[in-house]
Enzyme design. Sequence first.
Site, PDB file in Angstrom:
ATOM      1  N   ASP A 224     -35.398 -54.995 -65.515  1.00 27.40           N
ATOM      2  CA  ASP A 224     -35.894 -55.512 -66.892  1.00 27.40           C
ATOM      3  C   ASP A 224     -36.056 -54.208 -67.851  1.00 27.40           C
ATOM      4  O   ASP A 224     -37.479 -54.104 -68.331  1.00 27.40           O
ATOM      5  CB  ASP A 224     -37.015 -56.237 -66.486  1.00 27.40           C
ATOM      6  N   ASP A 241     -43.652 -51.187 -64.509  1.00 25.07           N
ATOM      7  CA  ASP A 241     -43.162 -52.614 -64.448  1.00 25.07           C
ATOM      8  C   ASP A 241     -42.142 -52.752 -63.436  1.00 25.07           C
ATOM      9  O   ASP A 241     -40.964 -53.024 -63.826  1.00 25.07           O
ATOM     10  CB  ASP A 241     -43.042 -53.453 -65.663  1.00 25.07           C
TER      11      ASP A 241
END
Length: 291
Positions: A224, A241
Amino acid sequence: MSDLSASSEAPSPRLFDASPFESVPSFADVEPGENQRWTTWPAITPSERGPQPWPDWVVTSAGALDTELGILKTGKEADVFLLERAVPDDPGRRTLLAAKRYRDSDHSSFHRSGVYTEGRSTRNTRDTRALAKKSEHGRAVAALQWSFAEFDALCRMWELGAPVPYPVQVNGTELLMEFLGDTDGVAAPRLAAVRSAPDELSGLYDQVVDLMRIFAAAGFAHGDLSAYNLLVHRGRVRVIDLPQIVDIIANPQGLDLLHRDCVNICDWFTRRRVERDAEELFAEMLAASYA
């Protein structure tokens, strides 16, 4: 005779000198105040602590307090808070941490988790059934899986030399990691917020490619990646993340997600007059993954 008597007398007992310990707080001396708790470090198992050797700034004292200072970021599946872990009255043992707290699926807006978890296994068969049924227990297990998945990914990438925040510990659905920012609690800017000349951006792009190569050489894609989960801290690009990190072989969509990472990065830089070819980058990452 008197000399002999004098020498045979029992020596006076020595008093214990407690002065070196007087400044060390104890649980009886200090009580957590508002937005405080005792450090959770002693309560977790060694496997839930970050890779050794621990950085010098990691506070391991059982007498430390965790103080919540505010929120840094809200996300799809978790919120990140600013936390100070410090030993009272000891300025030398103080550090700022980012506390990422995962929500269960009832309070999360992250709906694409299945794309990232394909190819992962769950050892506990009860947990596997609960996840499939999406029961209350299953929702709690899912939140735990995300926190431990990110902790494991950070540990692995840290040990490989990737520019990730150091993972201090994981405790249930809370992940504590290095805070990337200044000592006043101001977080490092995201790459998306950086306004630099093309030559400076070109150097930042090279750093992004370097970190992507480390991931690919280990058989992984971020999954991502974008300018919103890349921070620029003291001139160095750091990636955050990582709960959805993807095994590009075990996950049937691994290569597609790696390709999407390449497209996202190249498109962002190209829009800022640093033209880069996503297909060329993808080919480079494939070569790294099979090297």
